[in-house]
Design an enzyme around this catalytic site. Structure first.
Site, short mmCIF file in Angstrom:
data_model
loop_
_atom_site.label_atom_id
_atom_site.label_comp_id
_atom_site.label_asym_id
_atom_site.label_seq_id
_atom_site.Cartn_x
_atom_site.Cartn_y
_atom_site.Cartn_z
N LYS A 1 -13.07 -10.28 -71.62
CA LYS A 1 -12.25 -11.26 -70.91
C LYS A 1 -10.95 -10.61 -70.48
O LYS A 1 -10.31 -9.91 -71.26
CB LYS A 1 -11.98 -12.45 -71.84
CG LYS A 1 -11.13 -13.55 -71.24
CD LYS A 1 -10.91 -14.66 -72.27
CE LYS A 1 -10.10 -15.81 -71.72
NZ LYS A 1 -9.88 -16.88 -72.73
N SER B 1 -11.48 -21.04 -71.13
CA SER B 1 -10.99 -20.04 -70.18
C SER B 1 -11.81 -18.75 -70.20
O SER B 1 -11.62 -17.89 -69.33
CB SER B 1 -9.51 -19.73 -70.49
OG SER B 1 -9.36 -19.22 -71.81
N SER C 1 -11.70 -22.31 -75.75
CA SER C 1 -11.95 -21.39 -74.63
C SER C 1 -13.07 -20.39 -74.86
O SER C 1 -13.49 -19.72 -73.93
CB SER C 1 -10.66 -20.64 -74.27
OG SER C 1 -9.71 -21.53 -73.74
#
Length: 519
Positions: free
Chosen positions: A123, A198, A222
């Site tokens: 990420k 996210s 997330s």
């Protein structure tokens, strides 16, 4: 219970109904062509098995890395999950791994490089040296990580090879992965729907079979929400078990480390204990992952929702039935199962919000290093967003509008909710002990349509509550709903009892099929 928050929840539920036809229209038609099937068998091997086969020279790391690169190039035009790749560097690192394997005894490799030659993805917010770490913000365009985030560094030290950094919403502040730099990430199971946020780029890549596992971060769900939306496993570890050093955004408030966790996302439950052990580094011993866990000795507690609160989103029947099937599976195998009644659970959104509001330093997309005290007009930025003139994403601006809702809480009420959160944490720890887990929905629905997240804000209470309490939680996929979308549940445990949830995750994977590739 806050009356105004209930009213807000009811308003948002009404808004969902009114906007559904509009959202369906602007989201476009469903992709007509079938999602590309996985044709290379190397892409269907769990990480721990893949490492063993590479060590034993049954497979070459270079071939595996090239297979994943080919898959990423095939599917990324359909999901838009990649921020920036490092394919040439990865191939070179794979060649070096193959040379080392040819010159070294397997036992030494197992001890020093347990996942040598295995590729993974990161990420963008988690820090990969030399790669972008913009937080999806135009104001940070061009900013690159100068060092690896600590969890990423531990994986690289174990021999893993990073392929790329993946998409997030601006400053990780949304449950849809959209920003003005990379654009919108699409769900591999239905292009009209979000991959979540996210860690949505990671979720989409792993769900699409274009990544074996990845590094995600979780401040309010997330890791778990994208895992739910994309049909994969995602583990939010005990707060503090894995270092968040190198993450962006960051806060100077020490309480931020209880809310934010870094953790693994993967296609296979089998890989989670090894990944967690490696990523935890010096804290690994506290997790006791090397201890034997017998499924028959674990108690199953469960609840199908947060309790009666008109402001909450109702949990879809398909998700409730999946949870019940999981409970019945273990009951049929002789495990103790019991419906849980935890105090204050119905006020979970208020409890989680009160802990967030206790932070003295909240990362801001409006931060100006030349004028740190500058305070933008949120209404002006919202107006600019409406006409496409703001440099900030609508979701990013809306977060600070929501944060301003603390002014609707009386100070004594916030303190009361914080005390109730502490009491709930103690009750859950005492109830779960060292042998209990709690089955609970990860999110009330399957993957949302694009642009729907604003009307479903209350749904995040199902995951954010456990960030506020600092408890470990593992999302486990449990098949599909009536629309063919992945669904699942989260398995929660007491602090540093992560291994219990990981054990149950593997049992549920065997019973219900785990990750299944997009059709």
């Amino acid at each position: 219970m806050e009356v105004w928050l209930v009213c807000l929840g009811l308003f948002l539920r009404l808004l969902n109904v009114l906007l559904k036809p509009i959202v369906a229209f602007i989201g476009g038609p469903k992709r007509s062509a079938r999602f590309p099937e996985i044709r290379n068998d190397m892409l269907n091997i769990p990480a721990v098995d893949l490492a063993e086969r590479i060590r034993n020279k049954e497979l070459r790391s270079e071939d595996v890395v090239r297979a994943y690169i080919d898959r990423i190039r095939e599917v990324n035009p359909l999901i838009n999950a990649v921020v920036e790749e490092r394919f040439e560097a990865a191939i070179e690192e794979a060649r070096k791994a193959d040379v080392l394997i040819g010159e070294t005894q397997p036992l030494w490799l197992i001890k020093n490089y347990p996942l040598l030659g295995v590729p993974f993805t990161v990420k963008e917010s988690c820090g990969l040296r030399g790669a972008p770490i913009t937080g999806g913000s135009l104001a940070r365009k061009g900013v690159r990580a100068t060092v690896d985030g600590e969890a990423v560094a531990h994986l690289r030290a174990a021999g893993c090879i990073p392929l790329l950094v993946s998409n997030t919403p601006e400053y990780c502040l949304n449950w849809e992965s959209y920003n003005h730099l990379t654009g919108r990430t699409l769900n591999p199971y239905d292009s009209r729907r979000t991959a979540g946020g996210s860690s949505g780029g990671e979720g989409a890549l792993i769900g699409a079979g274009a990544s074996l596992f990845g590094v995600g971060s979780d401040v309010a769900g997330s890791i778990r929400v994208p895992a739910h939306f994309n049909g994969i496993f995602g583990h939010k570890p005990t707060a503090g078990a894995i270092s968040i050093h190198g993450h962006f955004p960051m806060s100077t408030d020490e309480k931020f480390a209880r809310l934010l966790t870094v953790g693994p996302m993967s296609r296979y439950a089998k890989d989670l204990p090894t990944l967690l052990h490696i990523m935890a580094g010096p804290n690994a011993s506290r997790l006791r992952l090397d201890e034997s866990v017998h499924t028959k000795d674990i108690r199953i507690l469960y609840a199908e929702d947060m309790g009666f609160n008109l402001g909450h989103l109702p949990v879809d029947d398909d998700i409730k039935m999946a949870l019940y099937r999981a409970v019945q599976y273990f009951k049929g195998h002789g495990l103790v199962t019991e419906r849980a009644e935890f105090e204050h659970m119905a006020d979970g959104m208020e409890l989680a919000f009160s802990v967030l509001q206790s932070l003295t330093d909240v990362p801001s997309i409006f931060h100006n290093p030349d004028n740190p005290k500058a305070s933008p007009s949120l209404l002006l930025e919202l107006a600019r967003c409406a006409v496409g003139l703001s440099q900030y994403s609508l979701a990013g601006v809306m977060f600070y509008v929501i944060l301003g809702l603390k002014n609707f809480f009386a100070t004594e009420r916030l303190e009361q909710y914080q005390q109730q959160a502490a009491a709930l944490r103690k009750q859950m720890i005492d109830t779960l002990g060292t042998d209990g887990v709690f089955f609970f929905p990860t999110y009330p629905t399957a993957a949302l349509r694009h642009y729907e997240s604003f009307g479903h804000i209350m749904g995040v209470g199902y995951t954010m509550l456990f960030n506020a309490l600092g408890l470990p939680a593992t999302h486990v996929p449990l098949g599909f709903d009536r629309n063919g979308l992945p669904i699942g549940i989260q398995v929660v445990a007491a602090p540093y009892q992560d291994r219990l949830g990981l054990c149950i995750a593997r049992e549920l994977e065997a019973a219900f099929g785990g990750w299944q590739a997009p059709a």
